[in-house]
Scaffold this active site. Structure first.
Site, mmCIF file in Angstrom:
data_model
loop_
_atom_site.group_PDB
_atom_site.id
_atom_site.type_symbol
_atom_site.label_atom_id
_atom_site.label_comp_id
_atom_site.label_asym_id
_atom_site.label_seq_id
_atom_site.Cartn_x
_atom_site.Cartn_y
_atom_site.Cartn_z
ATOM 1 N N ASP A 66 33.207 35.436 42.327
ATOM 2 C CA ASP A 66 33.602 35.468 40.714
ATOM 3 C C ASP A 66 34.529 34.735 40.314
ATOM 4 O OD1 ASP A 66 35.384 37.201 42.295
ATOM 5 O OD2 ASP A 66 35.928 38.006 40.424
ATOM 6 N N ASP A 86 38.562 28.164 41.573
ATOM 7 C CA ASP A 86 39.104 29.498 41.993
ATOM 8 C C ASP A 86 37.627 30.350 41.659
ATOM 9 O OD1 ASP A 86 40.005 31.961 42.681
ATOM 10 O OD2 ASP A 86 41.696 31.801 41.155
ATOM 11 N N HIS A 121 35.751 34.003 47.182
ATOM 12 C CA HIS A 121 34.812 35.069 46.326
ATOM 13 C C HIS A 121 34.165 34.095 45.302
ATOM 14 C CE1 HIS A 121 37.983 34.241 43.363
ATOM 15 N NE2 HIS A 121 38.779 33.895 43.745
ATOM 16 N N HIS A 162 42.914 30.392 36.204
ATOM 17 C CA HIS A 162 42.870 31.149 35.208
ATOM 18 C C HIS A 162 43.365 30.627 33.878
ATOM 19 C CE1 HIS A 162 43.388 34.618 38.365
ATOM 20 N NE2 HIS A 162 42.478 33.777 38.793
ATOM 21 N N ASP A 168 41.199 30.675 49.422
ATOM 22 C CA ASP A 168 41.625 30.978 48.099
ATOM 23 C C ASP A 168 43.157 30.948 47.791
ATOM 24 O OD1 ASP A 168 40.961 32.465 45.717
ATOM 25 O OD2 ASP A 168 41.010 34.314 46.184
ATOM 26 N N GLU A 204 36.546 39.849 42.960
ATOM 27 C CA GLU A 204 37.877 39.866 43.605
ATOM 28 C C GLU A 204 38.992 39.520 42.206
ATOM 29 O OE1 GLU A 204 41.583 37.706 44.890
ATOM 30 O OE2 GLU A 204 40.215 37.025 43.223
ATOM 31 N N GLU A 205 38.487 39.097 41.256
ATOM 32 C CA GLU A 205 39.407 38.784 40.205
ATOM 33 C C GLU A 205 39.785 40.167 39.447
ATOM 34 O OE1 GLU A 205 41.115 36.136 39.984
ATOM 35 O OE2 GLU A 205 39.992 34.701 40.522
HETATM 36 ZN ZN LIG Z 1 40.902 33.406 43.605
#
Ligand SMILES: [Zn+2]
Length: 368
Positions: free
Chosen positions: A78, A106, A76, A344, A163, A139-140
């Site tokens: 984003d 990520d 992904h 994150h 991922d 995705e997030e």
């Molecule tokens: Zn991810």
């Protein structure tokens, strides 16, 4: 062999491109340029209207030069917030942000591994089946890109999704499905002191429903939780509306169905008992999937790990990824570790070695 210097430089470039969820336009443009330069056919779908992104999902296809089934490689574009103005710093083989943003490994560790492996097969004329890089948006924020993807643009039925945390070599063979429950009990408003018998307390109805619900750990592969209960009225008003937000997860789709139905039954029965009505209900966030250890695709990916000098390790995931949506659309999809850690958070990091190992694995998969 992959080009390590180019891999690292490209990764540092990519993490500097801002791409918080829905703002993937610049990242998609850069990837389109990089992959057109090596002869990929580049397309986008029209999922923007549903995802709210600046761009559709991006599909970059290299025609086959050898035998074998087509392979999709997904990552992904984003990142989560704070992801604007990322300044990568390398210290002793570990890449982090300056500390005020996420790194965005990520999932740019997955993105760059795919790009480097594709550059390598083209540059070195390595025979390969049809290859397609699938770069998703949003995705997030609930797997929106893969949920609203134009699946007719996919070139094949087998996919690896780069991922996951865990070192390169980790293969996720199962993940839970999830239901979200968002419902409002509607009772009847009345003056609580003068005519309470004319009211139906939505709070009382909801409390009754919740008291009957099986929650938290349901069984080894199933969980359920209420995240929020909302109703706020003055004490002299019989409350008319009360909202509940909850979720259920299971690695078994049957058990997920059963738990979702159970929670809805509790709400409906309570409404019936008190004469209230129910608005809203269940919506599926994603669908579970599970592969056996001896599934041919799992064996093939494990073999590719060994060819790349990595030890394959199979694992189950506790969360959803684009692989859930791919599997739900009839594409066999496994998730691979890229070595990203503390994702994150502003302490997110990845080792240069994991970047290299993941790219080497992507190359081994492409040239199976
Ligand atoms: Zn991810």
């Amino acid at each position: 062999m992959i080009n390590r210097q180019r891999l690292l430089e490209t990764f540092l470039d990519y993490v500097r491109i801002d791409s918080e969820s829905t703002h993937e336009g610049a990242m998609a443009d850069r990837l389109a340029v990089d992959l057109e330069a090596i002869g990929c056919r580049v397309e986008r779908d029209n999922s923007q209207a549903q995802t709210g992104s600046e761009t559709g999902n991006l599909f970059c296809t290299l025609p086959a030069t050898g035998p074998g089934q087509p392979l999709l490689l997904c990552a992904h574009m984003d990142t989560v917030t704070p992801g604007v103005g990322v300044e990568p710093v390398i210290e002793e083989g570990v890449i982090r942000s300056k500390g005020d943003t996420v790194l965005g490994g990520d999932d740019k560790s997955g993105v760059v591994a795919i790009v480097e492996a594709m550059r390598t097969v083209v540059e070195q004329n390595l025979p390969h089946p049809e290859l397609q890089a699938v770069f998703t948006v949003c995705e997030e924020i609930g797997l929106k890109g893969s949920r609203h993807m134009d699946y007719s643009l996919l070139a094949g039925k087998r996919a690896v999704v780069l991922d996951s945390s865990g070192d390169a070599g980790k293969i996720i063979t199962s993940a839970p499905g999830q239901y979200k429950l968002n419902a409002t009990v509607v009772g009847r408003r009345a003056h609580a002191g003068v005519a309470p018998e004319e009211g139906i307390s939505a709070i009382q109805v909801l409390a009754h429903a919740i008291a009957n619900m099986k929650l938290l750990r349901i069984d080894e592969e199933t969980t359920a939780n209420i995240g929020s209960v909302c109703a706020q009225y003055a004490t002299n008003i019989v409350p008319e509306r009360a909202q509940i937000q909850a979720e259920a997860r299971s690695r078994s789709d049957e058990k997920l169905e059963a738990q979702g139905k159970h929670m809805m039954d509790c709400l409906e029965q309570a409404c019936q008992k008190f004469g209230a009505t129910l608005e809203g209900g269940l919506s599926r966030s994603y669908t579970a999937y599970s592969y056996r250890e001896d599934d041919p695709f799992v064996l093939a990916v494990s073999q590719a790990c060994r060819r790349a000098g990595l030890t394959p390790s199979l694992a189950a995931s506790g969360g959803g990824s684009d692989a859930n949506n791919l599997n739900a659309h009839g594409v066999q999809a496994l998730v691979l570790g890229t070595g990203m850690t503390k994702v994150h958070t502003t302490q997110e990091e990845i080792t240069v070695k994991n970047l290299e190992d993941t790219a080497a694995l992507a190359l081994a998969l492409m040239t199976e």
